[in-house]
Design a protein around this motif. Structure first.
Motif, short mmCIF file in Angstrom:
data_model
loop_
_atom_site.label_atom_id
_atom_site.label_comp_id
_atom_site.label_asym_id
_atom_site.label_seq_id
_atom_site.Cartn_x
_atom_site.Cartn_y
_atom_site.Cartn_z
N CYS A 245 1.12 -1.18 0.00
CA CYS A 245 0.16 -0.09 -0.10
C CYS A 245 0.80 1.27 0.00
O CYS A 245 1.73 1.45 1.00
N VAL A 246 0.58 2.14 -1.02
CA VAL A 246 1.60 3.28 -1.06
C VAL A 246 0.56 4.52 -1.13
O VAL A 246 -0.56 4.37 -1.83
N ALA A 247 0.61 5.36 -0.28
CA ALA A 247 -0.26 6.71 -0.33
C ALA A 247 0.40 7.91 -0.16
O ALA A 247 1.58 8.08 0.45
N VAL A 248 -0.40 8.99 -0.39
CA VAL A 248 0.52 10.36 -0.24
C VAL A 248 0.28 10.86 1.02
O VAL A 248 1.32 11.17 1.95
N HIS A 249 -0.75 10.86 1.66
CA HIS A 249 -1.11 10.91 3.02
C HIS A 249 -1.59 9.93 4.27
O HIS A 249 -2.53 9.25 3.79
N GLY A 250 -0.63 9.68 4.97
CA GLY A 250 -0.76 8.65 5.83
C GLY A 250 -1.61 9.00 7.26
O GLY A 250 -1.05 9.23 8.15
N LEU A 251 -2.86 9.24 7.19
CA LEU A 251 -3.38 9.75 8.52
C LEU A 251 -3.37 8.51 9.49
O LEU A 251 -3.54 8.87 10.69
N MET A 252 -4.12 7.24 8.99
CA MET A 252 -3.78 6.02 9.86
C MET A 252 -4.72 6.51 11.10
O MET A 252 -4.03 6.32 12.33
N ALA A 253 -5.97 6.47 10.71
CA ALA A 253 -6.79 6.76 12.13
C ALA A 253 -7.12 5.57 12.63
O ALA A 253 -7.26 4.60 12.15
N GLY A 254 -7.13 5.56 14.16
CA GLY A 254 -7.37 4.65 14.88
C GLY A 254 -6.58 3.35 14.53
O GLY A 254 -5.45 3.39 14.72
N ASP A 255 -7.33 2.08 14.53
CA ASP A 255 -6.50 0.88 14.09
C ASP A 255 -6.10 0.63 12.76
O ASP A 255 -5.81 -0.82 12.49
N ALA A 256 -5.96 1.70 11.82
CA ALA A 256 -5.88 1.59 10.53
C ALA A 256 -4.60 0.72 10.14
O ALA A 256 -4.63 -0.46 9.33
N ARG A 257 -3.47 1.01 10.88
CA ARG A 257 -2.32 0.20 10.59
C ARG A 257 -2.41 -1.58 10.94
O ARG A 257 -1.87 -2.23 10.11
N GLU A 258 -2.94 -1.73 12.00
CA GLU A 258 -3.14 -3.20 12.54
C GLU A 258 -4.13 -3.74 11.41
O GLU A 258 -4.19 -4.91 11.17
N LEU A 259 -5.17 -2.91 11.10
CA LEU A 259 -6.25 -3.61 10.26
C LEU A 259 -5.52 -3.96 8.82
O LEU A 259 -5.90 -5.12 8.33
N LEU A 260 -4.61 -3.16 8.42
CA LEU A 260 -4.07 -3.67 7.20
C LEU A 260 -3.04 -4.67 7.30
O LEU A 260 -2.99 -5.70 6.57
N ARG A 261 -2.33 -4.73 8.57
CA ARG A 261 -1.70 -5.69 8.60
C ARG A 261 -2.21 -7.31 8.77
O ARG A 261 -1.95 -8.28 8.22
N LYS A 262 -3.30 -7.32 9.18
CA LYS A 262 -4.23 -8.45 9.44
C LYS A 262 -4.74 -8.58 8.15
O LYS A 262 -5.07 -10.14 7.88
N ALA A 263 -4.92 -7.89 7.23
CA ALA A 263 -5.54 -8.24 6.04
C ALA A 263 -4.57 -8.97 5.04
O ALA A 263 -4.93 -9.26 4.03
N GLY A 264 -3.26 -8.67 5.51
CA GLY A 264 -2.11 -9.47 4.70
C GLY A 264 -1.50 -8.28 3.99
O GLY A 264 -0.78 -8.80 2.97
N VAL A 265 -1.39 -7.08 4.18
CA VAL A 265 -0.64 -6.30 3.36
C VAL A 265 0.84 -6.40 3.66
O VAL A 265 1.27 -6.36 4.74
N ALA A 266 1.77 -6.47 2.66
CA ALA A 266 3.03 -6.71 2.97
C ALA A 266 3.74 -5.55 3.42
O ALA A 266 4.98 -5.54 4.31
#
Length: 303
Positions: A245-266
């Motif tokens: 996942c590549v983005a311009v603005h990483g707001l990462m509200a709440g548990d966003a980073r953990e959610l992406l990790r559990k979804a399988g984002v490398a």
């Protein structure tokens, strides 16, 4: 002389910008003291008469930082700054650009009016423009919009083998297609159906054609992470490689980073418009170029 006045939490970006300007610039911190009752006391370094005061303040938590920011701008102007400029790598309140239901505030226009009143100029990176096509539709100050696509494309070219650029929804299309064109990669923009703030569904009809490639999900903002997580889960179900996942603005509200990790984002990588992550993609040189053009080109107009 240009003085970069760094609002709290923006010292690293201010230092990067001052470095880009060399000996013609220096840094001054803005002190914000919070009283127990919730009010703020703001203190700035008094400017010289011929100084351009550049306030550096990303706006990822706008309801907290906007009042001190406007106080700092008003104080710098009162104390004699020649110009008061805002560098806001992330510009808030661009999503609510119309009245979707009776009685709703059109916050994009209201917020633009506040900033336009207190600043002469604005430099920002890839604001969330959708129904509003240009900043000067809502902002009355001069502005420069810096585009992150060149640095995103350079990072992907260096870091990802055989990328497949995936825009998670129609609003991401402008970034996904621009970056894909720069690196000669295939691109697909997905269809998204939203059922609520955190409930979305996506489809990726072309996934089977790119099984040998690494999906690179590209968007302007990662906020809750729900949309990207839904895309990753959909791609995994079709047997695709782990996505980046590549983005311009990483707001990462709440548990966003953990959610992406559990979804399988490398891997999740964003630019340094928000926060100071060590692996962030640095856009400070591009911001400095936009600011330099704004400061030394006095022609009216917004870009």
């Amino acid at each position: 002389m240009i003085v970069f006045h760094a609002m709290p939490g923006n010292g690293t970006m201010a230092a990067h910008l001052a470095r880009e300007f060399g000996g013609e610039a220096r840094i001054a911190d803005v002190d914000v003291h919070a009283f127990p009752d919730g009010e703020s006391l703001v203190r700035v370094e008094p400017p010289d008469a011929e100084t351009d005061a550049v306030l550096v303040c990303t706006l990822d938590h706008p309801d907290t930082v906007t009042v001190p920011l406007l106080m700092a701008a008003a104080t710098l102007r009162e104390l004699g700054a020649r110009r008061v400029v805002l560098v806001a790598p992330y510009l808030a309140y661009m999503r609510q650009d119309k009245r979707f239901a009776p009685g709703q505030a059109v916050s994009a226009r209201i917020y633009a009016a506040w900033l336009s009143t207190h600043f002469d100029d604005l430099v920002t990176v890839d604001p969330h423009l959708h129904r509003i096509a240009r900043l000067d539709e809502v902002y009355t100050l001069r502005s420069r919009v810096v585009h992150a696509a060149p640095v995103l494309a350079a990072w992907i070219r260096e870091q990802i083998d055989d990328p497949w650029i995936v825009g998670p929804d129609g609003e991401s299309a402008q970034w996904a297609r621009d970056v894909a064109a720069r690196i000669g990669a295939p691109v697909t923009v997905l269809e998204k159906t939203r059922f609520g703030d955190t409930d979305v569904a996506v489809t990726a009809p072309e996934a089977h054609a790119h099984r040998h490639r690494t999906p690179v999900l590209l968007d302007d903002i990662i906020s809750s992470g729900r949309t990207l997580a839904a895309v990753v889960e959909h791609l995994h179900a079709q047997g695709m490689r782990d996505a980046v996942c590549v983005a311009v603005h990483g707001l990462m509200a709440g548990d966003a980073r953990e959610l992406l990790r559990k979804a399988g984002v490398a891997r999740v990588v964003c630019t340094n418009t928000v926060g100071d992550a060590r692996d962030a993609i640095d856009v400070s040189a591009a911001i400095a170029d936009g600011l330099r053009d704004l400061l030394f080109n006095m022609e009216e107009g917004n870009t």
